[in-house]
Design an enzyme around this catalytic site. Sequence first.
Site, PDB file in Angstrom:
ATOM      1  N   ASP A  37       0.844  -1.197   0.000  1.00 19.02           N
ATOM      2  CA  ASP A  37       0.000   0.000   0.000  1.00 19.02           C
ATOM      3  C   ASP A  37       0.882   1.251   0.000  1.00 19.02           C
ATOM      4  OD1 ASP A  37      -2.121  -1.723   0.065  1.00 19.02           O
ATOM      5  OD2 ASP A  37      -2.451  -1.532   2.219  1.00 19.02           O
ATOM      6  N   LYS A  63       0.079  -8.236  -2.101  1.00 19.26           N
ATOM      7  CA  LYS A  63      -1.207  -7.682  -2.536  1.00 19.26           C
ATOM      8  C   LYS A  63      -0.979  -6.322  -3.161  1.00 19.26           C
ATOM      9  CE  LYS A  63      -4.100  -5.603   0.323  1.00 19.26           C
ATOM     10  NZ  LYS A  63      -4.470  -4.309  -0.331  1.00 19.26           N
ATOM     11  N   ASP A  70      -5.935  -6.704  -5.747  1.00 25.29           N
ATOM     12  CA  ASP A  70      -7.124  -6.365  -4.962  1.00 25.29           C
ATOM     13  C   ASP A  70      -7.832  -5.198  -5.631  1.00 25.29           C
ATOM     14  OD1 ASP A  70      -9.008  -6.149  -2.968  1.00 25.29           O
ATOM     15  OD2 ASP A  70      -7.667  -5.143  -1.546  1.00 25.29           O
ATOM     16  N   LYS A  96     -11.346  -5.264  -6.619  1.00 20.53           N
ATOM     17  CA  LYS A  96     -12.771  -5.181  -6.281  1.00 20.53           C
ATOM     18  C   LYS A  96     -13.628  -4.845  -7.501  1.00 20.53           C
ATOM     19  CE  LYS A  96     -11.706  -3.778  -1.536  1.00 20.53           C
ATOM     20  NZ  LYS A  96     -10.233  -3.650  -1.689  1.00 20.53           N
ATOM     21  N   LEU A 134     -16.490  -4.612 -10.227  1.00 17.04           N
ATOM     22  CA  LEU A 134     -17.954  -4.675 -10.279  1.00 17.04           C
ATOM     23  C   LEU A 134     -18.419  -3.902 -11.501  1.00 17.04           C
ATOM     24  CD1 LEU A 134     -20.694  -5.457  -9.055  1.00 17.04           C
ATOM     25  CD2 LEU A 134     -20.634  -3.293  -7.780  1.00 17.04           C
ATOM     26  N   ASP A 135     -19.121  -4.609 -12.409  1.00 20.61           N
ATOM     27  CA  ASP A 135     -19.623  -3.966 -13.612  1.00 20.61           C
ATOM     28  C   ASP A 135     -20.613  -4.942 -14.249  1.00 20.61           C
ATOM     29  OD1 ASP A 135     -19.779  -2.334 -16.051  1.00 20.61           O
ATOM     30  OD2 ASP A 135     -17.869  -1.482 -15.379  1.00 20.61           O
ATOM     31  N   THR A 142     -13.427  -4.489   6.345  1.00 19.78           N
ATOM     32  CA  THR A 142     -13.078  -4.534   7.764  1.00 19.78           C
ATOM     33  C   THR A 142     -13.111  -3.160   8.420  1.00 19.78           C
ATOM     34  OG1 THR A 142     -10.735  -4.476   7.142  1.00 19.78           O
ATOM     35  CG2 THR A 142     -11.700  -6.628   7.608  1.00 19.78           C
ATOM     36  N   ARG A 173       0.430  -2.150   6.849  1.00 19.55           N
ATOM     37  CA  ARG A 173       1.152  -1.155   7.628  1.00 19.55           C
ATOM     38  C   ARG A 173       2.114  -1.722   8.678  1.00 19.55           C
ATOM     39  NH1 ARG A 173      -4.017   2.756   8.306  1.00 19.55           N
ATOM     40  NH2 ARG A 173      -5.014   0.805   7.693  1.00 19.55           N
TER      41      ARG A 173
END
Length: 233
Positions: free
Chosen positions: A10, A32, A60, A62, A64-65, A115, A206
């Site tokens: 990240d 990831k 990662d 996510k 959606l379509d 989360t 992190r």
Amino acid sequence: MAGHLIVGLDVSTRARAEEIVTALGDTVEYYKIGYQCFYGADGFALGKDLIAAGKKVFFDLKLLDIDNTVEKGVAAIAATGAAMLTVHAYPKCMKAAAKAAAGSDLCVLGVTVLTSMDDADVKEAGYERDAAGLVALRAQQAKEAGIGGIVASSHEAEMVRTILGPKMAIVTPGIRPAGAALGDQKRVMTPAEALAVGASHLVVARPIVEAADPAAAARAILAEMAGFGTRLA
């Protein structure tokens, strides 16, 4: 070992991501790549390079379509040799993703409830169920869709395992070693706690990425995971 450690890259630049990967060396094999890295650090190319170097990559994204768009997107990710990809855990989306991933090694994961969300957040989003109830519904739909697993809080992992059975993946973000800051996470567990309730893959960002010694931080988590496996034996 009782589970797999996935390190979340990240970060916003490819240079920083590569510094982390170099620092971790052979300690970690699974990474990831989420929005921040994918869009800000040339994460798609980075992911392909990591795969070529023998690492496992979890995109990662996510997705959606409409079904056709999801199917083509998943097929494109599968062609990279990626290990995992997230889609939103809506039935039609998951079915389209499962169709596209068929015959590849890509494990499609349905994202249930983030989360960072609790019961109040789920209610505010318009659902008449609590967080656990919504996770249970999405888990059953994921199983029926034929995808590889789900992403859920470790707090729902034990319940989800009874729905999914022993083979499907349960990937749990929000993992924090004892004493670590929670950040923006609301439903968290330690590595050992998450494995104890049925998680198969633990995502940690992190506590490793921001550590002064990322490799030492990763080894400490891996030792806790390995110790859990020993206790099971």
